[in-house]
Scaffold this active site. Structure first.
Site, PDB file in Angstrom:
ATOM      1  N   ARG A 178       8.287  -8.341   8.248  1.00  9.52           N
ATOM      2  CA  ARG A 178       7.559  -7.074   8.595  1.00  9.52           C
ATOM      3  C   ARG A 178       8.342  -6.446   9.771  1.00  9.52           C
ATOM      4  NH1 ARG A 178       1.430  -5.331   9.676  1.00  9.52           N
ATOM      5  NH2 ARG A 178       2.046  -3.403   9.224  1.00  9.52           N
TER       6      ARG A 178
ATOM      7  N   HIS B 176       1.661   2.078   8.778  1.00  9.65           N
ATOM      8  CA  HIS B 176       0.777   1.133   7.482  1.00  9.65           C
ATOM      9  C   HIS B 176       1.467   1.189   6.137  1.00  9.65           C
ATOM     10  CE1 HIS B 176      -3.058   1.817  10.140  1.00  9.65           C
ATOM     11  NE2 HIS B 176      -2.509   0.765  10.359  1.00  9.65           N
TER      12      HIS B 176
ATOM     13  N   ARG C 180      -7.391   5.124  19.176  1.00 10.76           N
ATOM     14  CA  ARG C 180      -6.667   6.346  19.051  1.00 10.76           C
ATOM     15  C   ARG C 180      -7.348   7.668  19.012  1.00 10.76           C
ATOM     16  NH1 ARG C 180      -2.781   2.815  15.636  1.00 10.76           N
ATOM     17  NH2 ARG C 180      -1.667   1.840  17.133  1.00 10.76           N
TER      18      ARG C 180
ATOM     19  N   GLU D 275      -0.808  -7.088   3.030  1.00  2.00           N
ATOM     20  CA  GLU D 275       0.653  -6.636   3.418  1.00  2.00           C
ATOM     21  C   GLU D 275       1.718  -7.892   3.495  1.00  2.00           C
ATOM     22  OE1 GLU D 275      -1.627  -5.054   6.845  1.00  2.00           O
ATOM     23  OE2 GLU D 275       0.057  -3.408   7.083  1.00  2.00           O
TER      24      GLU D 275
END
Ligand code: ADP
Length: 399
Positions: A91, A180, A241, A385
């Site tokens: 990744r 993402h 965030r 993922e």
């Protein structure tokens, strides 16, 4: 083929070994505190005892070596030798504008990952360390880089340019990249498969609602828009965030609190969002509990979160001139049926979206959660993922 998937952080390394024949997870684990005192490896393989090892891991090279040792160990290992592992999928956060798809790593790819250190200062250096460690520990084994930014590479110019002087795009590559991406790519394609939708034309909105949260629009699985920007700060309200904000707020707080721009950005990234609004926690479960107990700002935080998601769904339905399916995924999207229901019932009646309470009472597996008379199909589909990275890795090494 068996594929090792690595997700390297600055002081951690997560791994999964996946058998691509049936896409099952043979083993998974975590190295923590790499380069810090108290390093530890935790390794789990179905049907075997969990294995924990506390030993010095001065760098990622040592950690990777320990992972291969754990995978090939006679007691808790799952392969006889590293030869059984066909490739390693990594990744990697940022490829800037230069790489638009997953790619087999060579020197040029490593140079680009390095060039993008300033676009992904927390992740790219660690991602590169992981690749270099594998090159050292298992030389000759193919490494594939799967970038979080490639989903955003199909966005049209009108979606990825910021309306600022283009010299900043030319000089620094300042544009919307989106993050993402691996999840949005995976979940949008799974939505098409699971929902039996048109593989070329299906208009899908994926709501990846976790501690970090983002939303994407895609047609036939190709990204059309996505809510995170140059960095993951833009878009939805997240655990810590702020998401979208008037840039002048940065100047105002910096001037009045005598803070640097970096310090204000740190507040927007780490102390804002659901945490900043509620004052309670970044974890939605804590905030929901506080709201139930009558904490007004916890309630406001949850409502603001849902409201922002709904506004993005509305704008992406307009961006695509229609929407066939909306899919919820990630920590909140997969587990929090009340949030799913409220977003749909409070805001999405105008596109004819209707939730089915019984179907919505689901966890852990893909499900249709809209009612039969809903004009838009709504799904909950768990993101994966690691599997997405393994699939890309297999495709590239077999090509
Ligand atoms: P990330 O990968 O960004 O760290 P995740 O996708 O793992 O985030 O999601 C973590 C978030 O999911 C946490 O804020 C947690 O509160 C939320 N979450 C997990 N389970 C539930 C639940 N049952 N109800 C509400 N929120 C949940």
């Amino acid at each position: 083929m068996k594929i090792l998937v690595l997700n390297c952080g600055s002081s951690s390394l997560k791994y999964q070994l996946i058998d691509m024949q049936d896409e099952s997870v043979l083993a998974k684990g975590l190295c923590e505190r790499i380069g810090i005192e108290g390093s530890k490896l935790t390794h789990k393989a179905p049907g075997k005892d969990d294995f924990e090892l506390e030993t010095a891991m001065p760098d990622h090279g040592v950690a990777v070596k320990l992972v291969f040792d754990a995978l090939t160990d006679a007691a808790h290992g799952v392969v006889k030798s590293v030869d059984e592992i066909g490739a390693i999928g990594h990744r990697v956060l940022h490829a800037g504008k230069k790489i638009t798809e997953s790619i087999v790593v060579n020197q040029e790819v490593k140079d680009i990952i390095r060039e993008c250190f300033d676009l992904g200062p927390l992740h790219n250096p660690a991602n590169l360390l992981g690749i270099e460690a594998c090159e050292k520990v298992v030389p000759g084994k193919p490494n594939v880089a799967v970038f979080d930014t490639t989903f955003g590479m199909t966005l049209p110019e009108k979606a990825y340019y910021y309306a600022i002087p283009t010299e900043y795009y030319e000089k620094y590559g300042i544009r919307r990249y989106g993050f993402h991406g691996t999840s949005h790519n995976f979940v949008s394609h799974e939505t098409i498969k699971f929902g039996n939708l048109d593989p070329e034309k299906a208009k899908v909105i994926v709501c990846h609602l976790g501690n970090g949260a983002s939303i994407s629009a895609s047609i036939g699985g190709k990204g059309v828009d996505t809510s995170m920007g140059l960095t993951p700060l833009e878009g939805l309200i997240m655990g810590t965030r702020s998401g979208d904000i008037d840039a002048a707020v940065v100047q105002f707080i910096a001037n009045h609190e005598k803070l640097s721009v970096d310090e204000v950005l740190n507040i927007l990234n780490k102390k804002s969002g659901v945490l900043g609004l509620s004052g309670v926690s970044s974890d939605f479960r804590d905030v929901e509990k506080a709201a139930e107990e009558g904490n007004h700002m916890a309630q406001v935080a949850l409502e603001a979160f849902q409201y922002r998601v709904a506004k993005y769904i509305g704008s992406y339905a307009a961006a695509m001139n229609g929407v066939d399916a909306i899919t919820f995924t990630a920590g909140v999207g997969e587990n929090d049926k009340a949030t799913r229901k409220e977003i749909v019932e409070k805001y999405l009646g105008f596109i004819g979206a209707k939730i089915d309470d019984e179907r919505n009472n689901v966890r852990g597996k893909a499900a249709l959660i809209s009612s039969d008379d809903s004009k838009v199909k709504i799904f909950m589909i768990p993101t994966n993922e690691e599997l997405a990275i393994a699939r890309d890795t297999l495709r590239l090494v077999e090509a």
